[in-house]
Scaffold this motif. Structure first.
Motif, PDB file in Angstrom:
ATOM      1  N   GLY A 114      67.380 -92.627 -75.350  1.00 36.78           N
ATOM      2  CA  GLY A 114      68.329 -91.551 -75.600  1.00 36.78           C
ATOM      3  C   GLY A 114      69.731 -92.095 -75.630  1.00 36.78           C
ATOM      4  O   GLY A 114      69.947 -93.306 -75.571  1.00 36.78           O
ATOM      5  N   SER A 115      70.694 -91.194 -75.739  1.00 35.57           N
ATOM      6  CA  SER A 115      72.078 -91.607 -75.882  1.00 35.57           C
ATOM      7  C   SER A 115      72.945 -90.907 -74.843  1.00 35.57           C
ATOM      8  O   SER A 115      72.535 -89.900 -74.259  1.00 35.57           O
ATOM      9  CB  SER A 115      72.552 -91.235 -77.290  1.00 35.57           C
TER      10      SER A 115
ATOM     11  N   HIS B  94      63.973 -96.944 -76.800  1.00 37.50           N
ATOM     12  CA  HIS B  94      65.334 -96.407 -76.831  1.00 37.50           C
ATOM     13  C   HIS B  94      65.188 -94.973 -76.358  1.00 37.50           C
ATOM     14  O   HIS B  94      64.635 -94.139 -77.060  1.00 37.50           O
ATOM     15  CB  HIS B  94      65.912 -96.479 -78.247  1.00 37.50           C
TER      16      HIS B  94
ATOM     17  N   TYR C 196      79.928 -92.033 -83.954  1.00 41.74           N
ATOM     18  CA  TYR C 196      79.342 -90.779 -84.434  1.00 41.74           C
ATOM     19  C   TYR C 196      80.433 -89.806 -84.889  1.00 41.74           C
ATOM     20  O   TYR C 196      80.329 -88.600 -84.695  1.00 41.74           O
ATOM     21  CB  TYR C 196      78.429 -90.166 -83.358  1.00 41.74           C
TER      22      TYR C 196
ATOM     23  N   GLU D 157      70.808-102.484 -77.822  1.00 44.89           N
ATOM     24  CA  GLU D 157      71.297-101.903 -79.079  1.00 44.89           C
ATOM     25  C   GLU D 157      72.400-100.885 -78.811  1.00 44.89           C
ATOM     26  O   GLU D 157      72.275 -99.714 -79.165  1.00 44.89           O
ATOM     27  CB  GLU D 157      70.124-101.223 -79.814  1.00 44.89           C
TER      28      GLU D 157
ATOM     29  N   GLY E 135      72.193 -96.476 -75.741  1.00 44.42           N
ATOM     30  CA  GLY E 135      72.203 -95.283 -74.913  1.00 44.42           C
ATOM     31  C   GLY E 135      73.225 -95.252 -73.795  1.00 44.42           C
ATOM     32  O   GLY E 135      73.383 -94.221 -73.136  1.00 44.42           O
ATOM     33  N   VAL E 136      73.910 -96.375 -73.555  1.00 48.23           N
ATOM     34  CA  VAL E 136      74.907 -96.380 -72.478  1.00 48.23           C
ATOM     35  C   VAL E 136      76.043 -95.418 -72.832  1.00 48.23           C
ATOM     36  O   VAL E 136      76.618 -95.490 -73.919  1.00 48.23           O
ATOM     37  CB  VAL E 136      75.448 -97.809 -72.234  1.00 48.23           C
TER      38      VAL E 136
ATOM     39  N   SER F  89      65.491-100.701 -86.650  1.00 55.24           N
ATOM     40  CA  SER F  89      64.905 -99.540 -85.980  1.00 55.24           C
ATOM     41  C   SER F  89      64.779 -98.388 -86.967  1.00 55.24           C
ATOM     42  O   SER F  89      65.090 -98.536 -88.147  1.00 55.24           O
ATOM     43  CB  SER F  89      65.797 -99.104 -84.817  1.00 55.24           C
TER      44      SER F  89
HETATM   45  C1  PLP Z   1      71.105 -94.466 -81.988  1.00 52.23           C
HETATM   46  C2  PLP Z   1      70.333 -95.634 -81.543  1.00 52.23           C
HETATM   47  C3  PLP Z   1      70.947 -96.628 -80.796  1.00 52.23           C
HETATM   48  C4  PLP Z   1      72.379 -96.530 -80.320  1.00 52.23           C
HETATM   49  O1  PLP Z   1      72.502 -95.580 -79.332  1.00 52.23           O
HETATM   50  P1  PLP Z   1      73.902 -95.404 -78.544  1.00 52.23           P
HETATM   51  O2  PLP Z   1      73.656 -94.254 -77.667  1.00 52.23           O
HETATM   52  O3  PLP Z   1      74.941 -95.172 -79.553  1.00 52.23           O
HETATM   53  O4  PLP Z   1      74.125 -96.666 -77.778  1.00 52.23           O
HETATM   54  C5  PLP Z   1      70.200 -97.748 -80.454  1.00 52.23           C
HETATM   55  N1  PLP Z   1      68.901 -97.861 -80.833  1.00 52.23           N
HETATM   56  C6  PLP Z   1      68.275 -96.913 -81.548  1.00 52.23           C
HETATM   57  C7  PLP Z   1      66.861 -97.106 -81.935  1.00 52.23           C
HETATM   58  C8  PLP Z   1      68.967 -95.774 -81.939  1.00 52.23           C
HETATM   59  O5  PLP Z   1      68.341 -94.813 -82.628  1.00 52.23           O
END
Ligand code: PLP
Length: 420
Positions: free
Chosen positions: A206-207, A204, A375, A278, A244-245, A107
């Motif tokens: 967000g987080s 993806h 992080y 991811e 993002g979970v 990614s």
């Molecule tokens: C940062 C990111 C993740 C991971 O996100 P989390 O919130 O830590 O699960 C997955 N995929 C992409 C493309 C990312 O930029």
């Protein structure tokens, strides 16, 4: 880290332990600031995520950027994890840790030609492509190497993940992904190229997302595109819902993984598509704490400060996002609580780990900053010429050094004064 007597970080009488090891003992042996990770916590978070999708064809790719320490990657590689990378450097780490490059998805908003070539030669599973210019570059490199590149387009589904603006990535004014309207054209182009092999669609959004709805919305949009592409003769093999979970830093209620998996299963219906995920934060965050020591207490007028030996260069999240992370005494004590800002020694007013916390602290006390496994160390810097702390992995009653503490010589190693 929880306050209860359960989980990888728990109290044994008045002392905080990581699995079977006292954090006071670790601080005495290794100094502070130090990152402490629990192997069991990483493994159980991984197992929980993977197990939720039993019965649906799936590949879970741990997002390396959340915590890329080789020891952490090693733990996950032994579990058979896939990995989501965002740079050639992260690919090198996955390989060095024994991860399988054929389970790697790549990614990131932009990839350099040398990174694309490295990934192609390593036989990664897929490039998650974020723009037309990147698709062009991947096509060129694949042509030169003589090997078709497997590609997925990262779609920006324009859904609101309901999270902090700095970690929302699926809105149309974010820099991430390809707008839905451009996707069919780019897919047609990729499909027509002998150097590109279309395999999937990813997003993806967000987080630190704590509800299922935004994921469900994103999947519905992605599947609409799968159908549109099928109608024009382009077959998609996998859909990747990204990471993002969220986790519980203070009073959030993380989503239930079984409910998440079942909601996704329902939307997928009887489609024969592989699901990919991811996750980063929800695998690593709760598996780590940052240990630090109170250097002294001071007050300026109304405010009281607990000055600790960890700072924003170690843990950036509070300064960068105003993030709240639990702070716990490593040894519980019987002193009156007061309200403190917990700050580091760095010369910035934005240098704080916590604000207005009720704590019972004195100089010399040890504190543990919770949910620091994701992080945390990865975002640390050498600002103020401060060496990064050691990173340790606790496994039962064993402690492994996964990264040594940086020395001052390490910090100056790549620098030179001018010639005479
Ligand atoms: C940062 C990111 C993740 C991971 O996100 P989390 O919130 O830590 O699960 C997955 N995929 C992409 C493309 C990312 O930029």
């Amino acid at each position: 880290m929880t306050e209860q007597n359960a989980g990888p970080f728990h109290f044994v009488s008045d002392e905080l332990y990581a699995e079977g090891v006292s954090l006071r003992r670790i601080a005495a042996d290794w100094g502070t600031p130090t990152w402490v990770y629990s192997r069991a916590a990483i493994e159980s978070a991984w197992d929980a995520f993977d197990a939720a999708f039993t019965g649906q064809p799936h590949l879970v790719c741990y997002a390396v950027k959340a915590n890329s320490n080789l020891g952490v990657l090693d733990i996950l590689a032994r579990k058979g994890a896939g990995f989501d990378i965002v740079s050639g450097g992260e690919l090198a780490r996955v390989i060095a840790a024994g991860g399988d490059p054929r389970k790697v998805v790549y990614s990131g908003v932009a990839k350099r030609a040398d990174e694309i070539e490295m990934a192609l030669r390593a036989n990664i599973a897929c490039f998650n492509v974020e723009s037309a210019f990147e698709l062009d570059l991947i096509e060129q490199v694949a042509g030169a190497v003589g090997k078709p590149a497997p590609v997925s387009l990262r779609i920006n589904p324009d859904v609101d993940a309901g999270t902090h603006p700095y970690i929302a990535t699926g809105l149309k004014d974010n820099k991430f992904g390809v707008p839905m309207a451009e996707a069919p054209g780019l897919y047609a182009r990729a499909d027509a190229s002998p150097h590109l092999a279309v395999t999937g669609i990813d997003c993806h959004i967000g987080s630190q997302i704590t509800s299922i709805a935004p994921f469900a919305d994103a999947l519905t949009i992605v599947l609409q595109l799968v159908d549109d592409l099928a109608a024009s003769g382009i077959a998609i093999e996998h859909v990747d819902l990204g990471g993002g979970v969220g986790v519980r830093y203070s009073d959030e209620t993380p989503l239930d993984l079984a409910e998440y998996a079942s909601a996704i299963g329902q939307i997928m219906g009887n489609r024969q598509l592989e699901l990919r995920f991811e996750p980063g934060r929800c695998i690593a965050a709760d598996a780590g704490v940052l240990l630090c020591e109170v250097m002294g207490i001071k007050s300026n007028g109304e405010k009281r400060f607990a000055v600790v030996d960890a700072a924003m260069n170690d843990l950036l999240r509070p300064s960068l996002y105003g993030a709240w992370q639990r702070i716990t005494n490593v040894v519980r004590k019987d002193v009156a609580e007061d309200t403190y800002d917990v700050v580091g020694p760095v010369c910035e007013s934005g240098d704080f780990l916590a604000k207005d916390r009720s704590l019972a602290v004195e100089a010399g006390d040890l504190l543990a900053v919770g949910s620091a496994g994701a992080y945390g160390a990865v975002m640390s810097s050498n600002y103020n010429t401060r060496g990064r702390g050691a990173e340790l992995i606790v496994d039962g009653t064993d402690v492994f050094c996964a990264r040594e503490r940086e020395t001052i010589a390490d910090l100056m190693r790549l620098e030179h004064t001018l010639p005479p």
